[in-house]
Scaffold this motif. Structure first.
Motif, short mmCIF file in Angstrom:
data_model
loop_
_atom_site.label_atom_id
_atom_site.label_comp_id
_atom_site.label_asym_id
_atom_site.label_seq_id
_atom_site.Cartn_x
_atom_site.Cartn_y
_atom_site.Cartn_z
N ASN A 94 -4.91 1.19 15.20
CA ASN A 94 -5.53 0.38 14.13
C ASN A 94 -4.61 0.30 12.92
OD1 ASN A 94 -7.44 -1.23 12.97
ND2 ASN A 94 -8.81 0.43 12.40
N LYS A 95 -3.54 -0.47 13.08
CA LYS A 95 -2.56 -0.63 12.00
C LYS A 95 -2.10 -2.08 11.96
CE LYS A 95 1.40 0.86 14.78
NZ LYS A 95 0.81 1.44 15.97
N GLU A 96 -1.64 -2.46 10.79
CA GLU A 96 -0.98 -3.75 10.66
C GLU A 96 0.32 -3.51 9.91
OE1 GLU A 96 -2.96 -6.77 8.29
OE2 GLU A 96 -3.37 -5.35 6.70
N ILE A 97 1.28 -4.36 10.19
CA ILE A 97 2.57 -4.25 9.55
C ILE A 97 2.90 -5.60 8.93
CG2 ILE A 97 5.04 -3.80 9.87
CD1 ILE A 97 4.20 -2.02 12.30
N ILE A 98 3.30 -5.54 7.67
CA ILE A 98 3.68 -6.76 6.93
C ILE A 98 5.11 -6.59 6.46
CG2 ILE A 98 3.18 -8.22 4.94
CD1 ILE A 98 0.28 -7.07 5.02
N LYS B 38 3.09 -9.29 10.78
CA LYS B 38 3.01 -10.38 9.82
C LYS B 38 4.32 -10.45 9.04
CE LYS B 38 -1.94 -9.77 9.21
NZ LYS B 38 -3.01 -9.39 8.27
N VAL B 39 4.91 -11.64 8.99
CA VAL B 39 6.18 -11.83 8.31
C VAL B 39 6.02 -12.95 7.29
CG1 VAL B 39 8.62 -12.47 8.55
CG2 VAL B 39 7.52 -11.05 10.30
N VAL B 40 6.43 -12.65 6.06
CA VAL B 40 6.46 -13.66 5.01
C VAL B 40 7.92 -13.87 4.64
CG1 VAL B 40 5.81 -14.22 2.63
CG2 VAL B 40 4.20 -12.99 4.11
N ARG B 41 8.35 -15.11 4.74
CA ARG B 41 9.74 -15.43 4.40
C ARG B 41 9.76 -16.17 3.06
NH1 ARG B 41 9.33 -16.01 10.02
NH2 ARG B 41 11.05 -15.12 11.20
N MET B 42 10.27 -15.49 2.05
CA MET B 42 10.42 -16.13 0.75
C MET B 42 11.56 -17.14 0.85
SD MET B 42 8.04 -14.74 -0.82
CE MET B 42 7.43 -13.55 -1.97
N LYS B 43 11.38 -18.28 0.22
CA LYS B 43 12.40 -19.33 0.31
C LYS B 43 13.54 -19.11 -0.69
CE LYS B 43 9.14 -22.82 1.94
NZ LYS B 43 9.29 -22.59 3.31
N ASN B 44 13.22 -18.53 -1.82
CA ASN B 44 14.21 -18.34 -2.88
C ASN B 44 14.24 -16.88 -3.31
OD1 ASN B 44 14.82 -21.20 -3.20
ND2 ASN B 44 12.74 -21.34 -4.05
N ARG B 45 15.39 -16.47 -3.82
CA ARG B 45 15.55 -15.11 -4.32
C ARG B 45 15.33 -15.07 -5.83
NH1 ARG B 45 19.98 -11.43 -2.93
NH2 ARG B 45 18.41 -10.10 -3.85
N PRO C 68 -9.37 4.55 10.74
CA PRO C 68 -9.24 3.67 9.59
C PRO C 68 -8.00 2.80 9.78
CG PRO C 68 -9.56 5.94 8.88
CD PRO C 68 -9.32 5.96 10.36
N LYS C 69 -8.05 1.59 9.30
CA LYS C 69 -6.92 0.68 9.44
C LYS C 69 -5.87 1.01 8.37
CE LYS C 69 -5.82 -4.12 10.24
NZ LYS C 69 -6.42 -5.46 10.34
N VAL C 70 -4.62 1.12 8.81
CA VAL C 70 -3.50 1.41 7.92
C VAL C 70 -2.58 0.20 7.90
CG1 VAL C 70 -1.54 2.91 7.44
CG2 VAL C 70 -3.63 3.88 8.42
N THR C 71 -2.29 -0.28 6.70
CA THR C 71 -1.33 -1.35 6.52
C THR C 71 0.00 -0.76 6.06
OG1 THR C 71 -3.04 -2.94 5.88
CG2 THR C 71 -0.78 -3.46 5.22
N PHE C 72 1.05 -1.03 6.81
CA PHE C 72 2.40 -0.66 6.41
C PHE C 72 3.09 -1.92 5.92
CE2 PHE C 72 1.37 2.55 9.59
CZ PHE C 72 1.76 3.72 8.94
N GLY C 73 3.81 -1.81 4.81
CA GLY C 73 4.51 -2.97 4.27
C GLY C 73 5.95 -2.64 3.94
N GLY D 4 -6.01 -3.50 5.51
CA GLY D 4 -6.19 -2.10 5.86
C GLY D 4 -7.07 -1.34 4.90
N ASP D 5 -7.61 -0.25 5.39
CA ASP D 5 -8.34 0.69 4.55
C ASP D 5 -7.38 1.47 3.66
OD1 ASP D 5 -11.01 0.28 5.79
OD2 ASP D 5 -10.01 1.12 7.56
N TYR D 6 -6.16 1.65 4.18
CA TYR D 6 -5.09 2.33 3.46
C TYR D 6 -3.86 1.45 3.50
CZ TYR D 6 -8.16 6.30 3.93
OH TYR D 6 -9.25 7.13 3.87
N ILE D 7 -3.13 1.42 2.40
CA ILE D 7 -1.92 0.62 2.31
C ILE D 7 -0.75 1.57 2.08
CG2 ILE D 7 -0.71 -1.24 1.10
CD1 ILE D 7 -3.50 -2.19 0.16
N CYS D 8 0.26 1.44 2.89
CA CYS D 8 1.41 2.34 2.83
C CYS D 8 2.70 1.52 2.70
CB CYS D 8 1.44 3.20 4.08
SG CYS D 8 2.73 4.45 4.05
N PRO D 9 3.14 1.27 1.46
CA PRO D 9 4.43 0.58 1.32
C PRO D 9 5.56 1.53 1.70
CG PRO D 9 3.52 1.14 -0.83
CD PRO D 9 2.51 1.57 0.20
#
Length: 143
Positions: free
Chosen positions: A35-39, A63-70, A4-9, A89-94
């Motif tokens: 089978n994992k992705e990292i955000i 995968k990287v998201v850069r927020m412009k403002n805080r 199963p795909k696991v997403t780590f964030g 992912g099938d599972y999300i793991c913050p």
């Protein structure tokens, strides 16, 4: 067997040392789980070296998201919501950005297997590397 795909964030802001430690230890200890992705959501970090490190991780497929403002009052929640929206992912793991992973091997497979075996009784599984005694009192799951 298909994994199963696991997403780590990870949500980060000006904590490069912790981000690097968390991410590198995660990559090292899960290298056999393919089978994992990292955000990574970065909340407008200005800390020296962060941008370059995130560039390097993007080249490795993270995968990287850069927020412009805080927005300190909402940025963690916004970061988590962004991770959930982007996840494939099938599972999300913050993860907490200051976590370190030390257990190499099939620990992730065991977590996923446990979750799938008890799906009807479990809403989520949280990884909490710093509170082992608390976790053991809550649920008798051992890796």
């Amino acid at each position: 067997m298909n994994q199963p795909k696991v997403t780590f964030g990870i949500v980060n802001c000006n904590r490069l040392h912790y981000l690097r430690s968390c991410l590198e230890s995660l990559l090292y200890t899960t290298e056999t789980y393919t089978n994992k992705e990292i955000i990574v959501i970065d909340n407008a970090s200005v800390e020296k070296g962060t941008s370059e490190y995130l560039d390097e991780k993007e080249l490795q497929g993270i995968k990287v998201v850069r927020m412009k403002n805080r927005d300190p009052s909402n940025e963690f929640a916004i970061g988590l919501n962004t991770i959930f929206e982007m996840s494939t992912g099938d599972y999300i793991c913050p993860l907490q950005g200051d976590m370190q992973f030390v257990l190499k091997g099939d620990w992730l497979e065991k977590y996923i297997s446990y979750f799938e075996k008890h799906k009807s009784n479990i809403g989520c599984i949280a990884l909490d590397a710093q509170r082992k005694s608390t976790i053991q009192r809550r649920q008798p799951f051992q890796i």
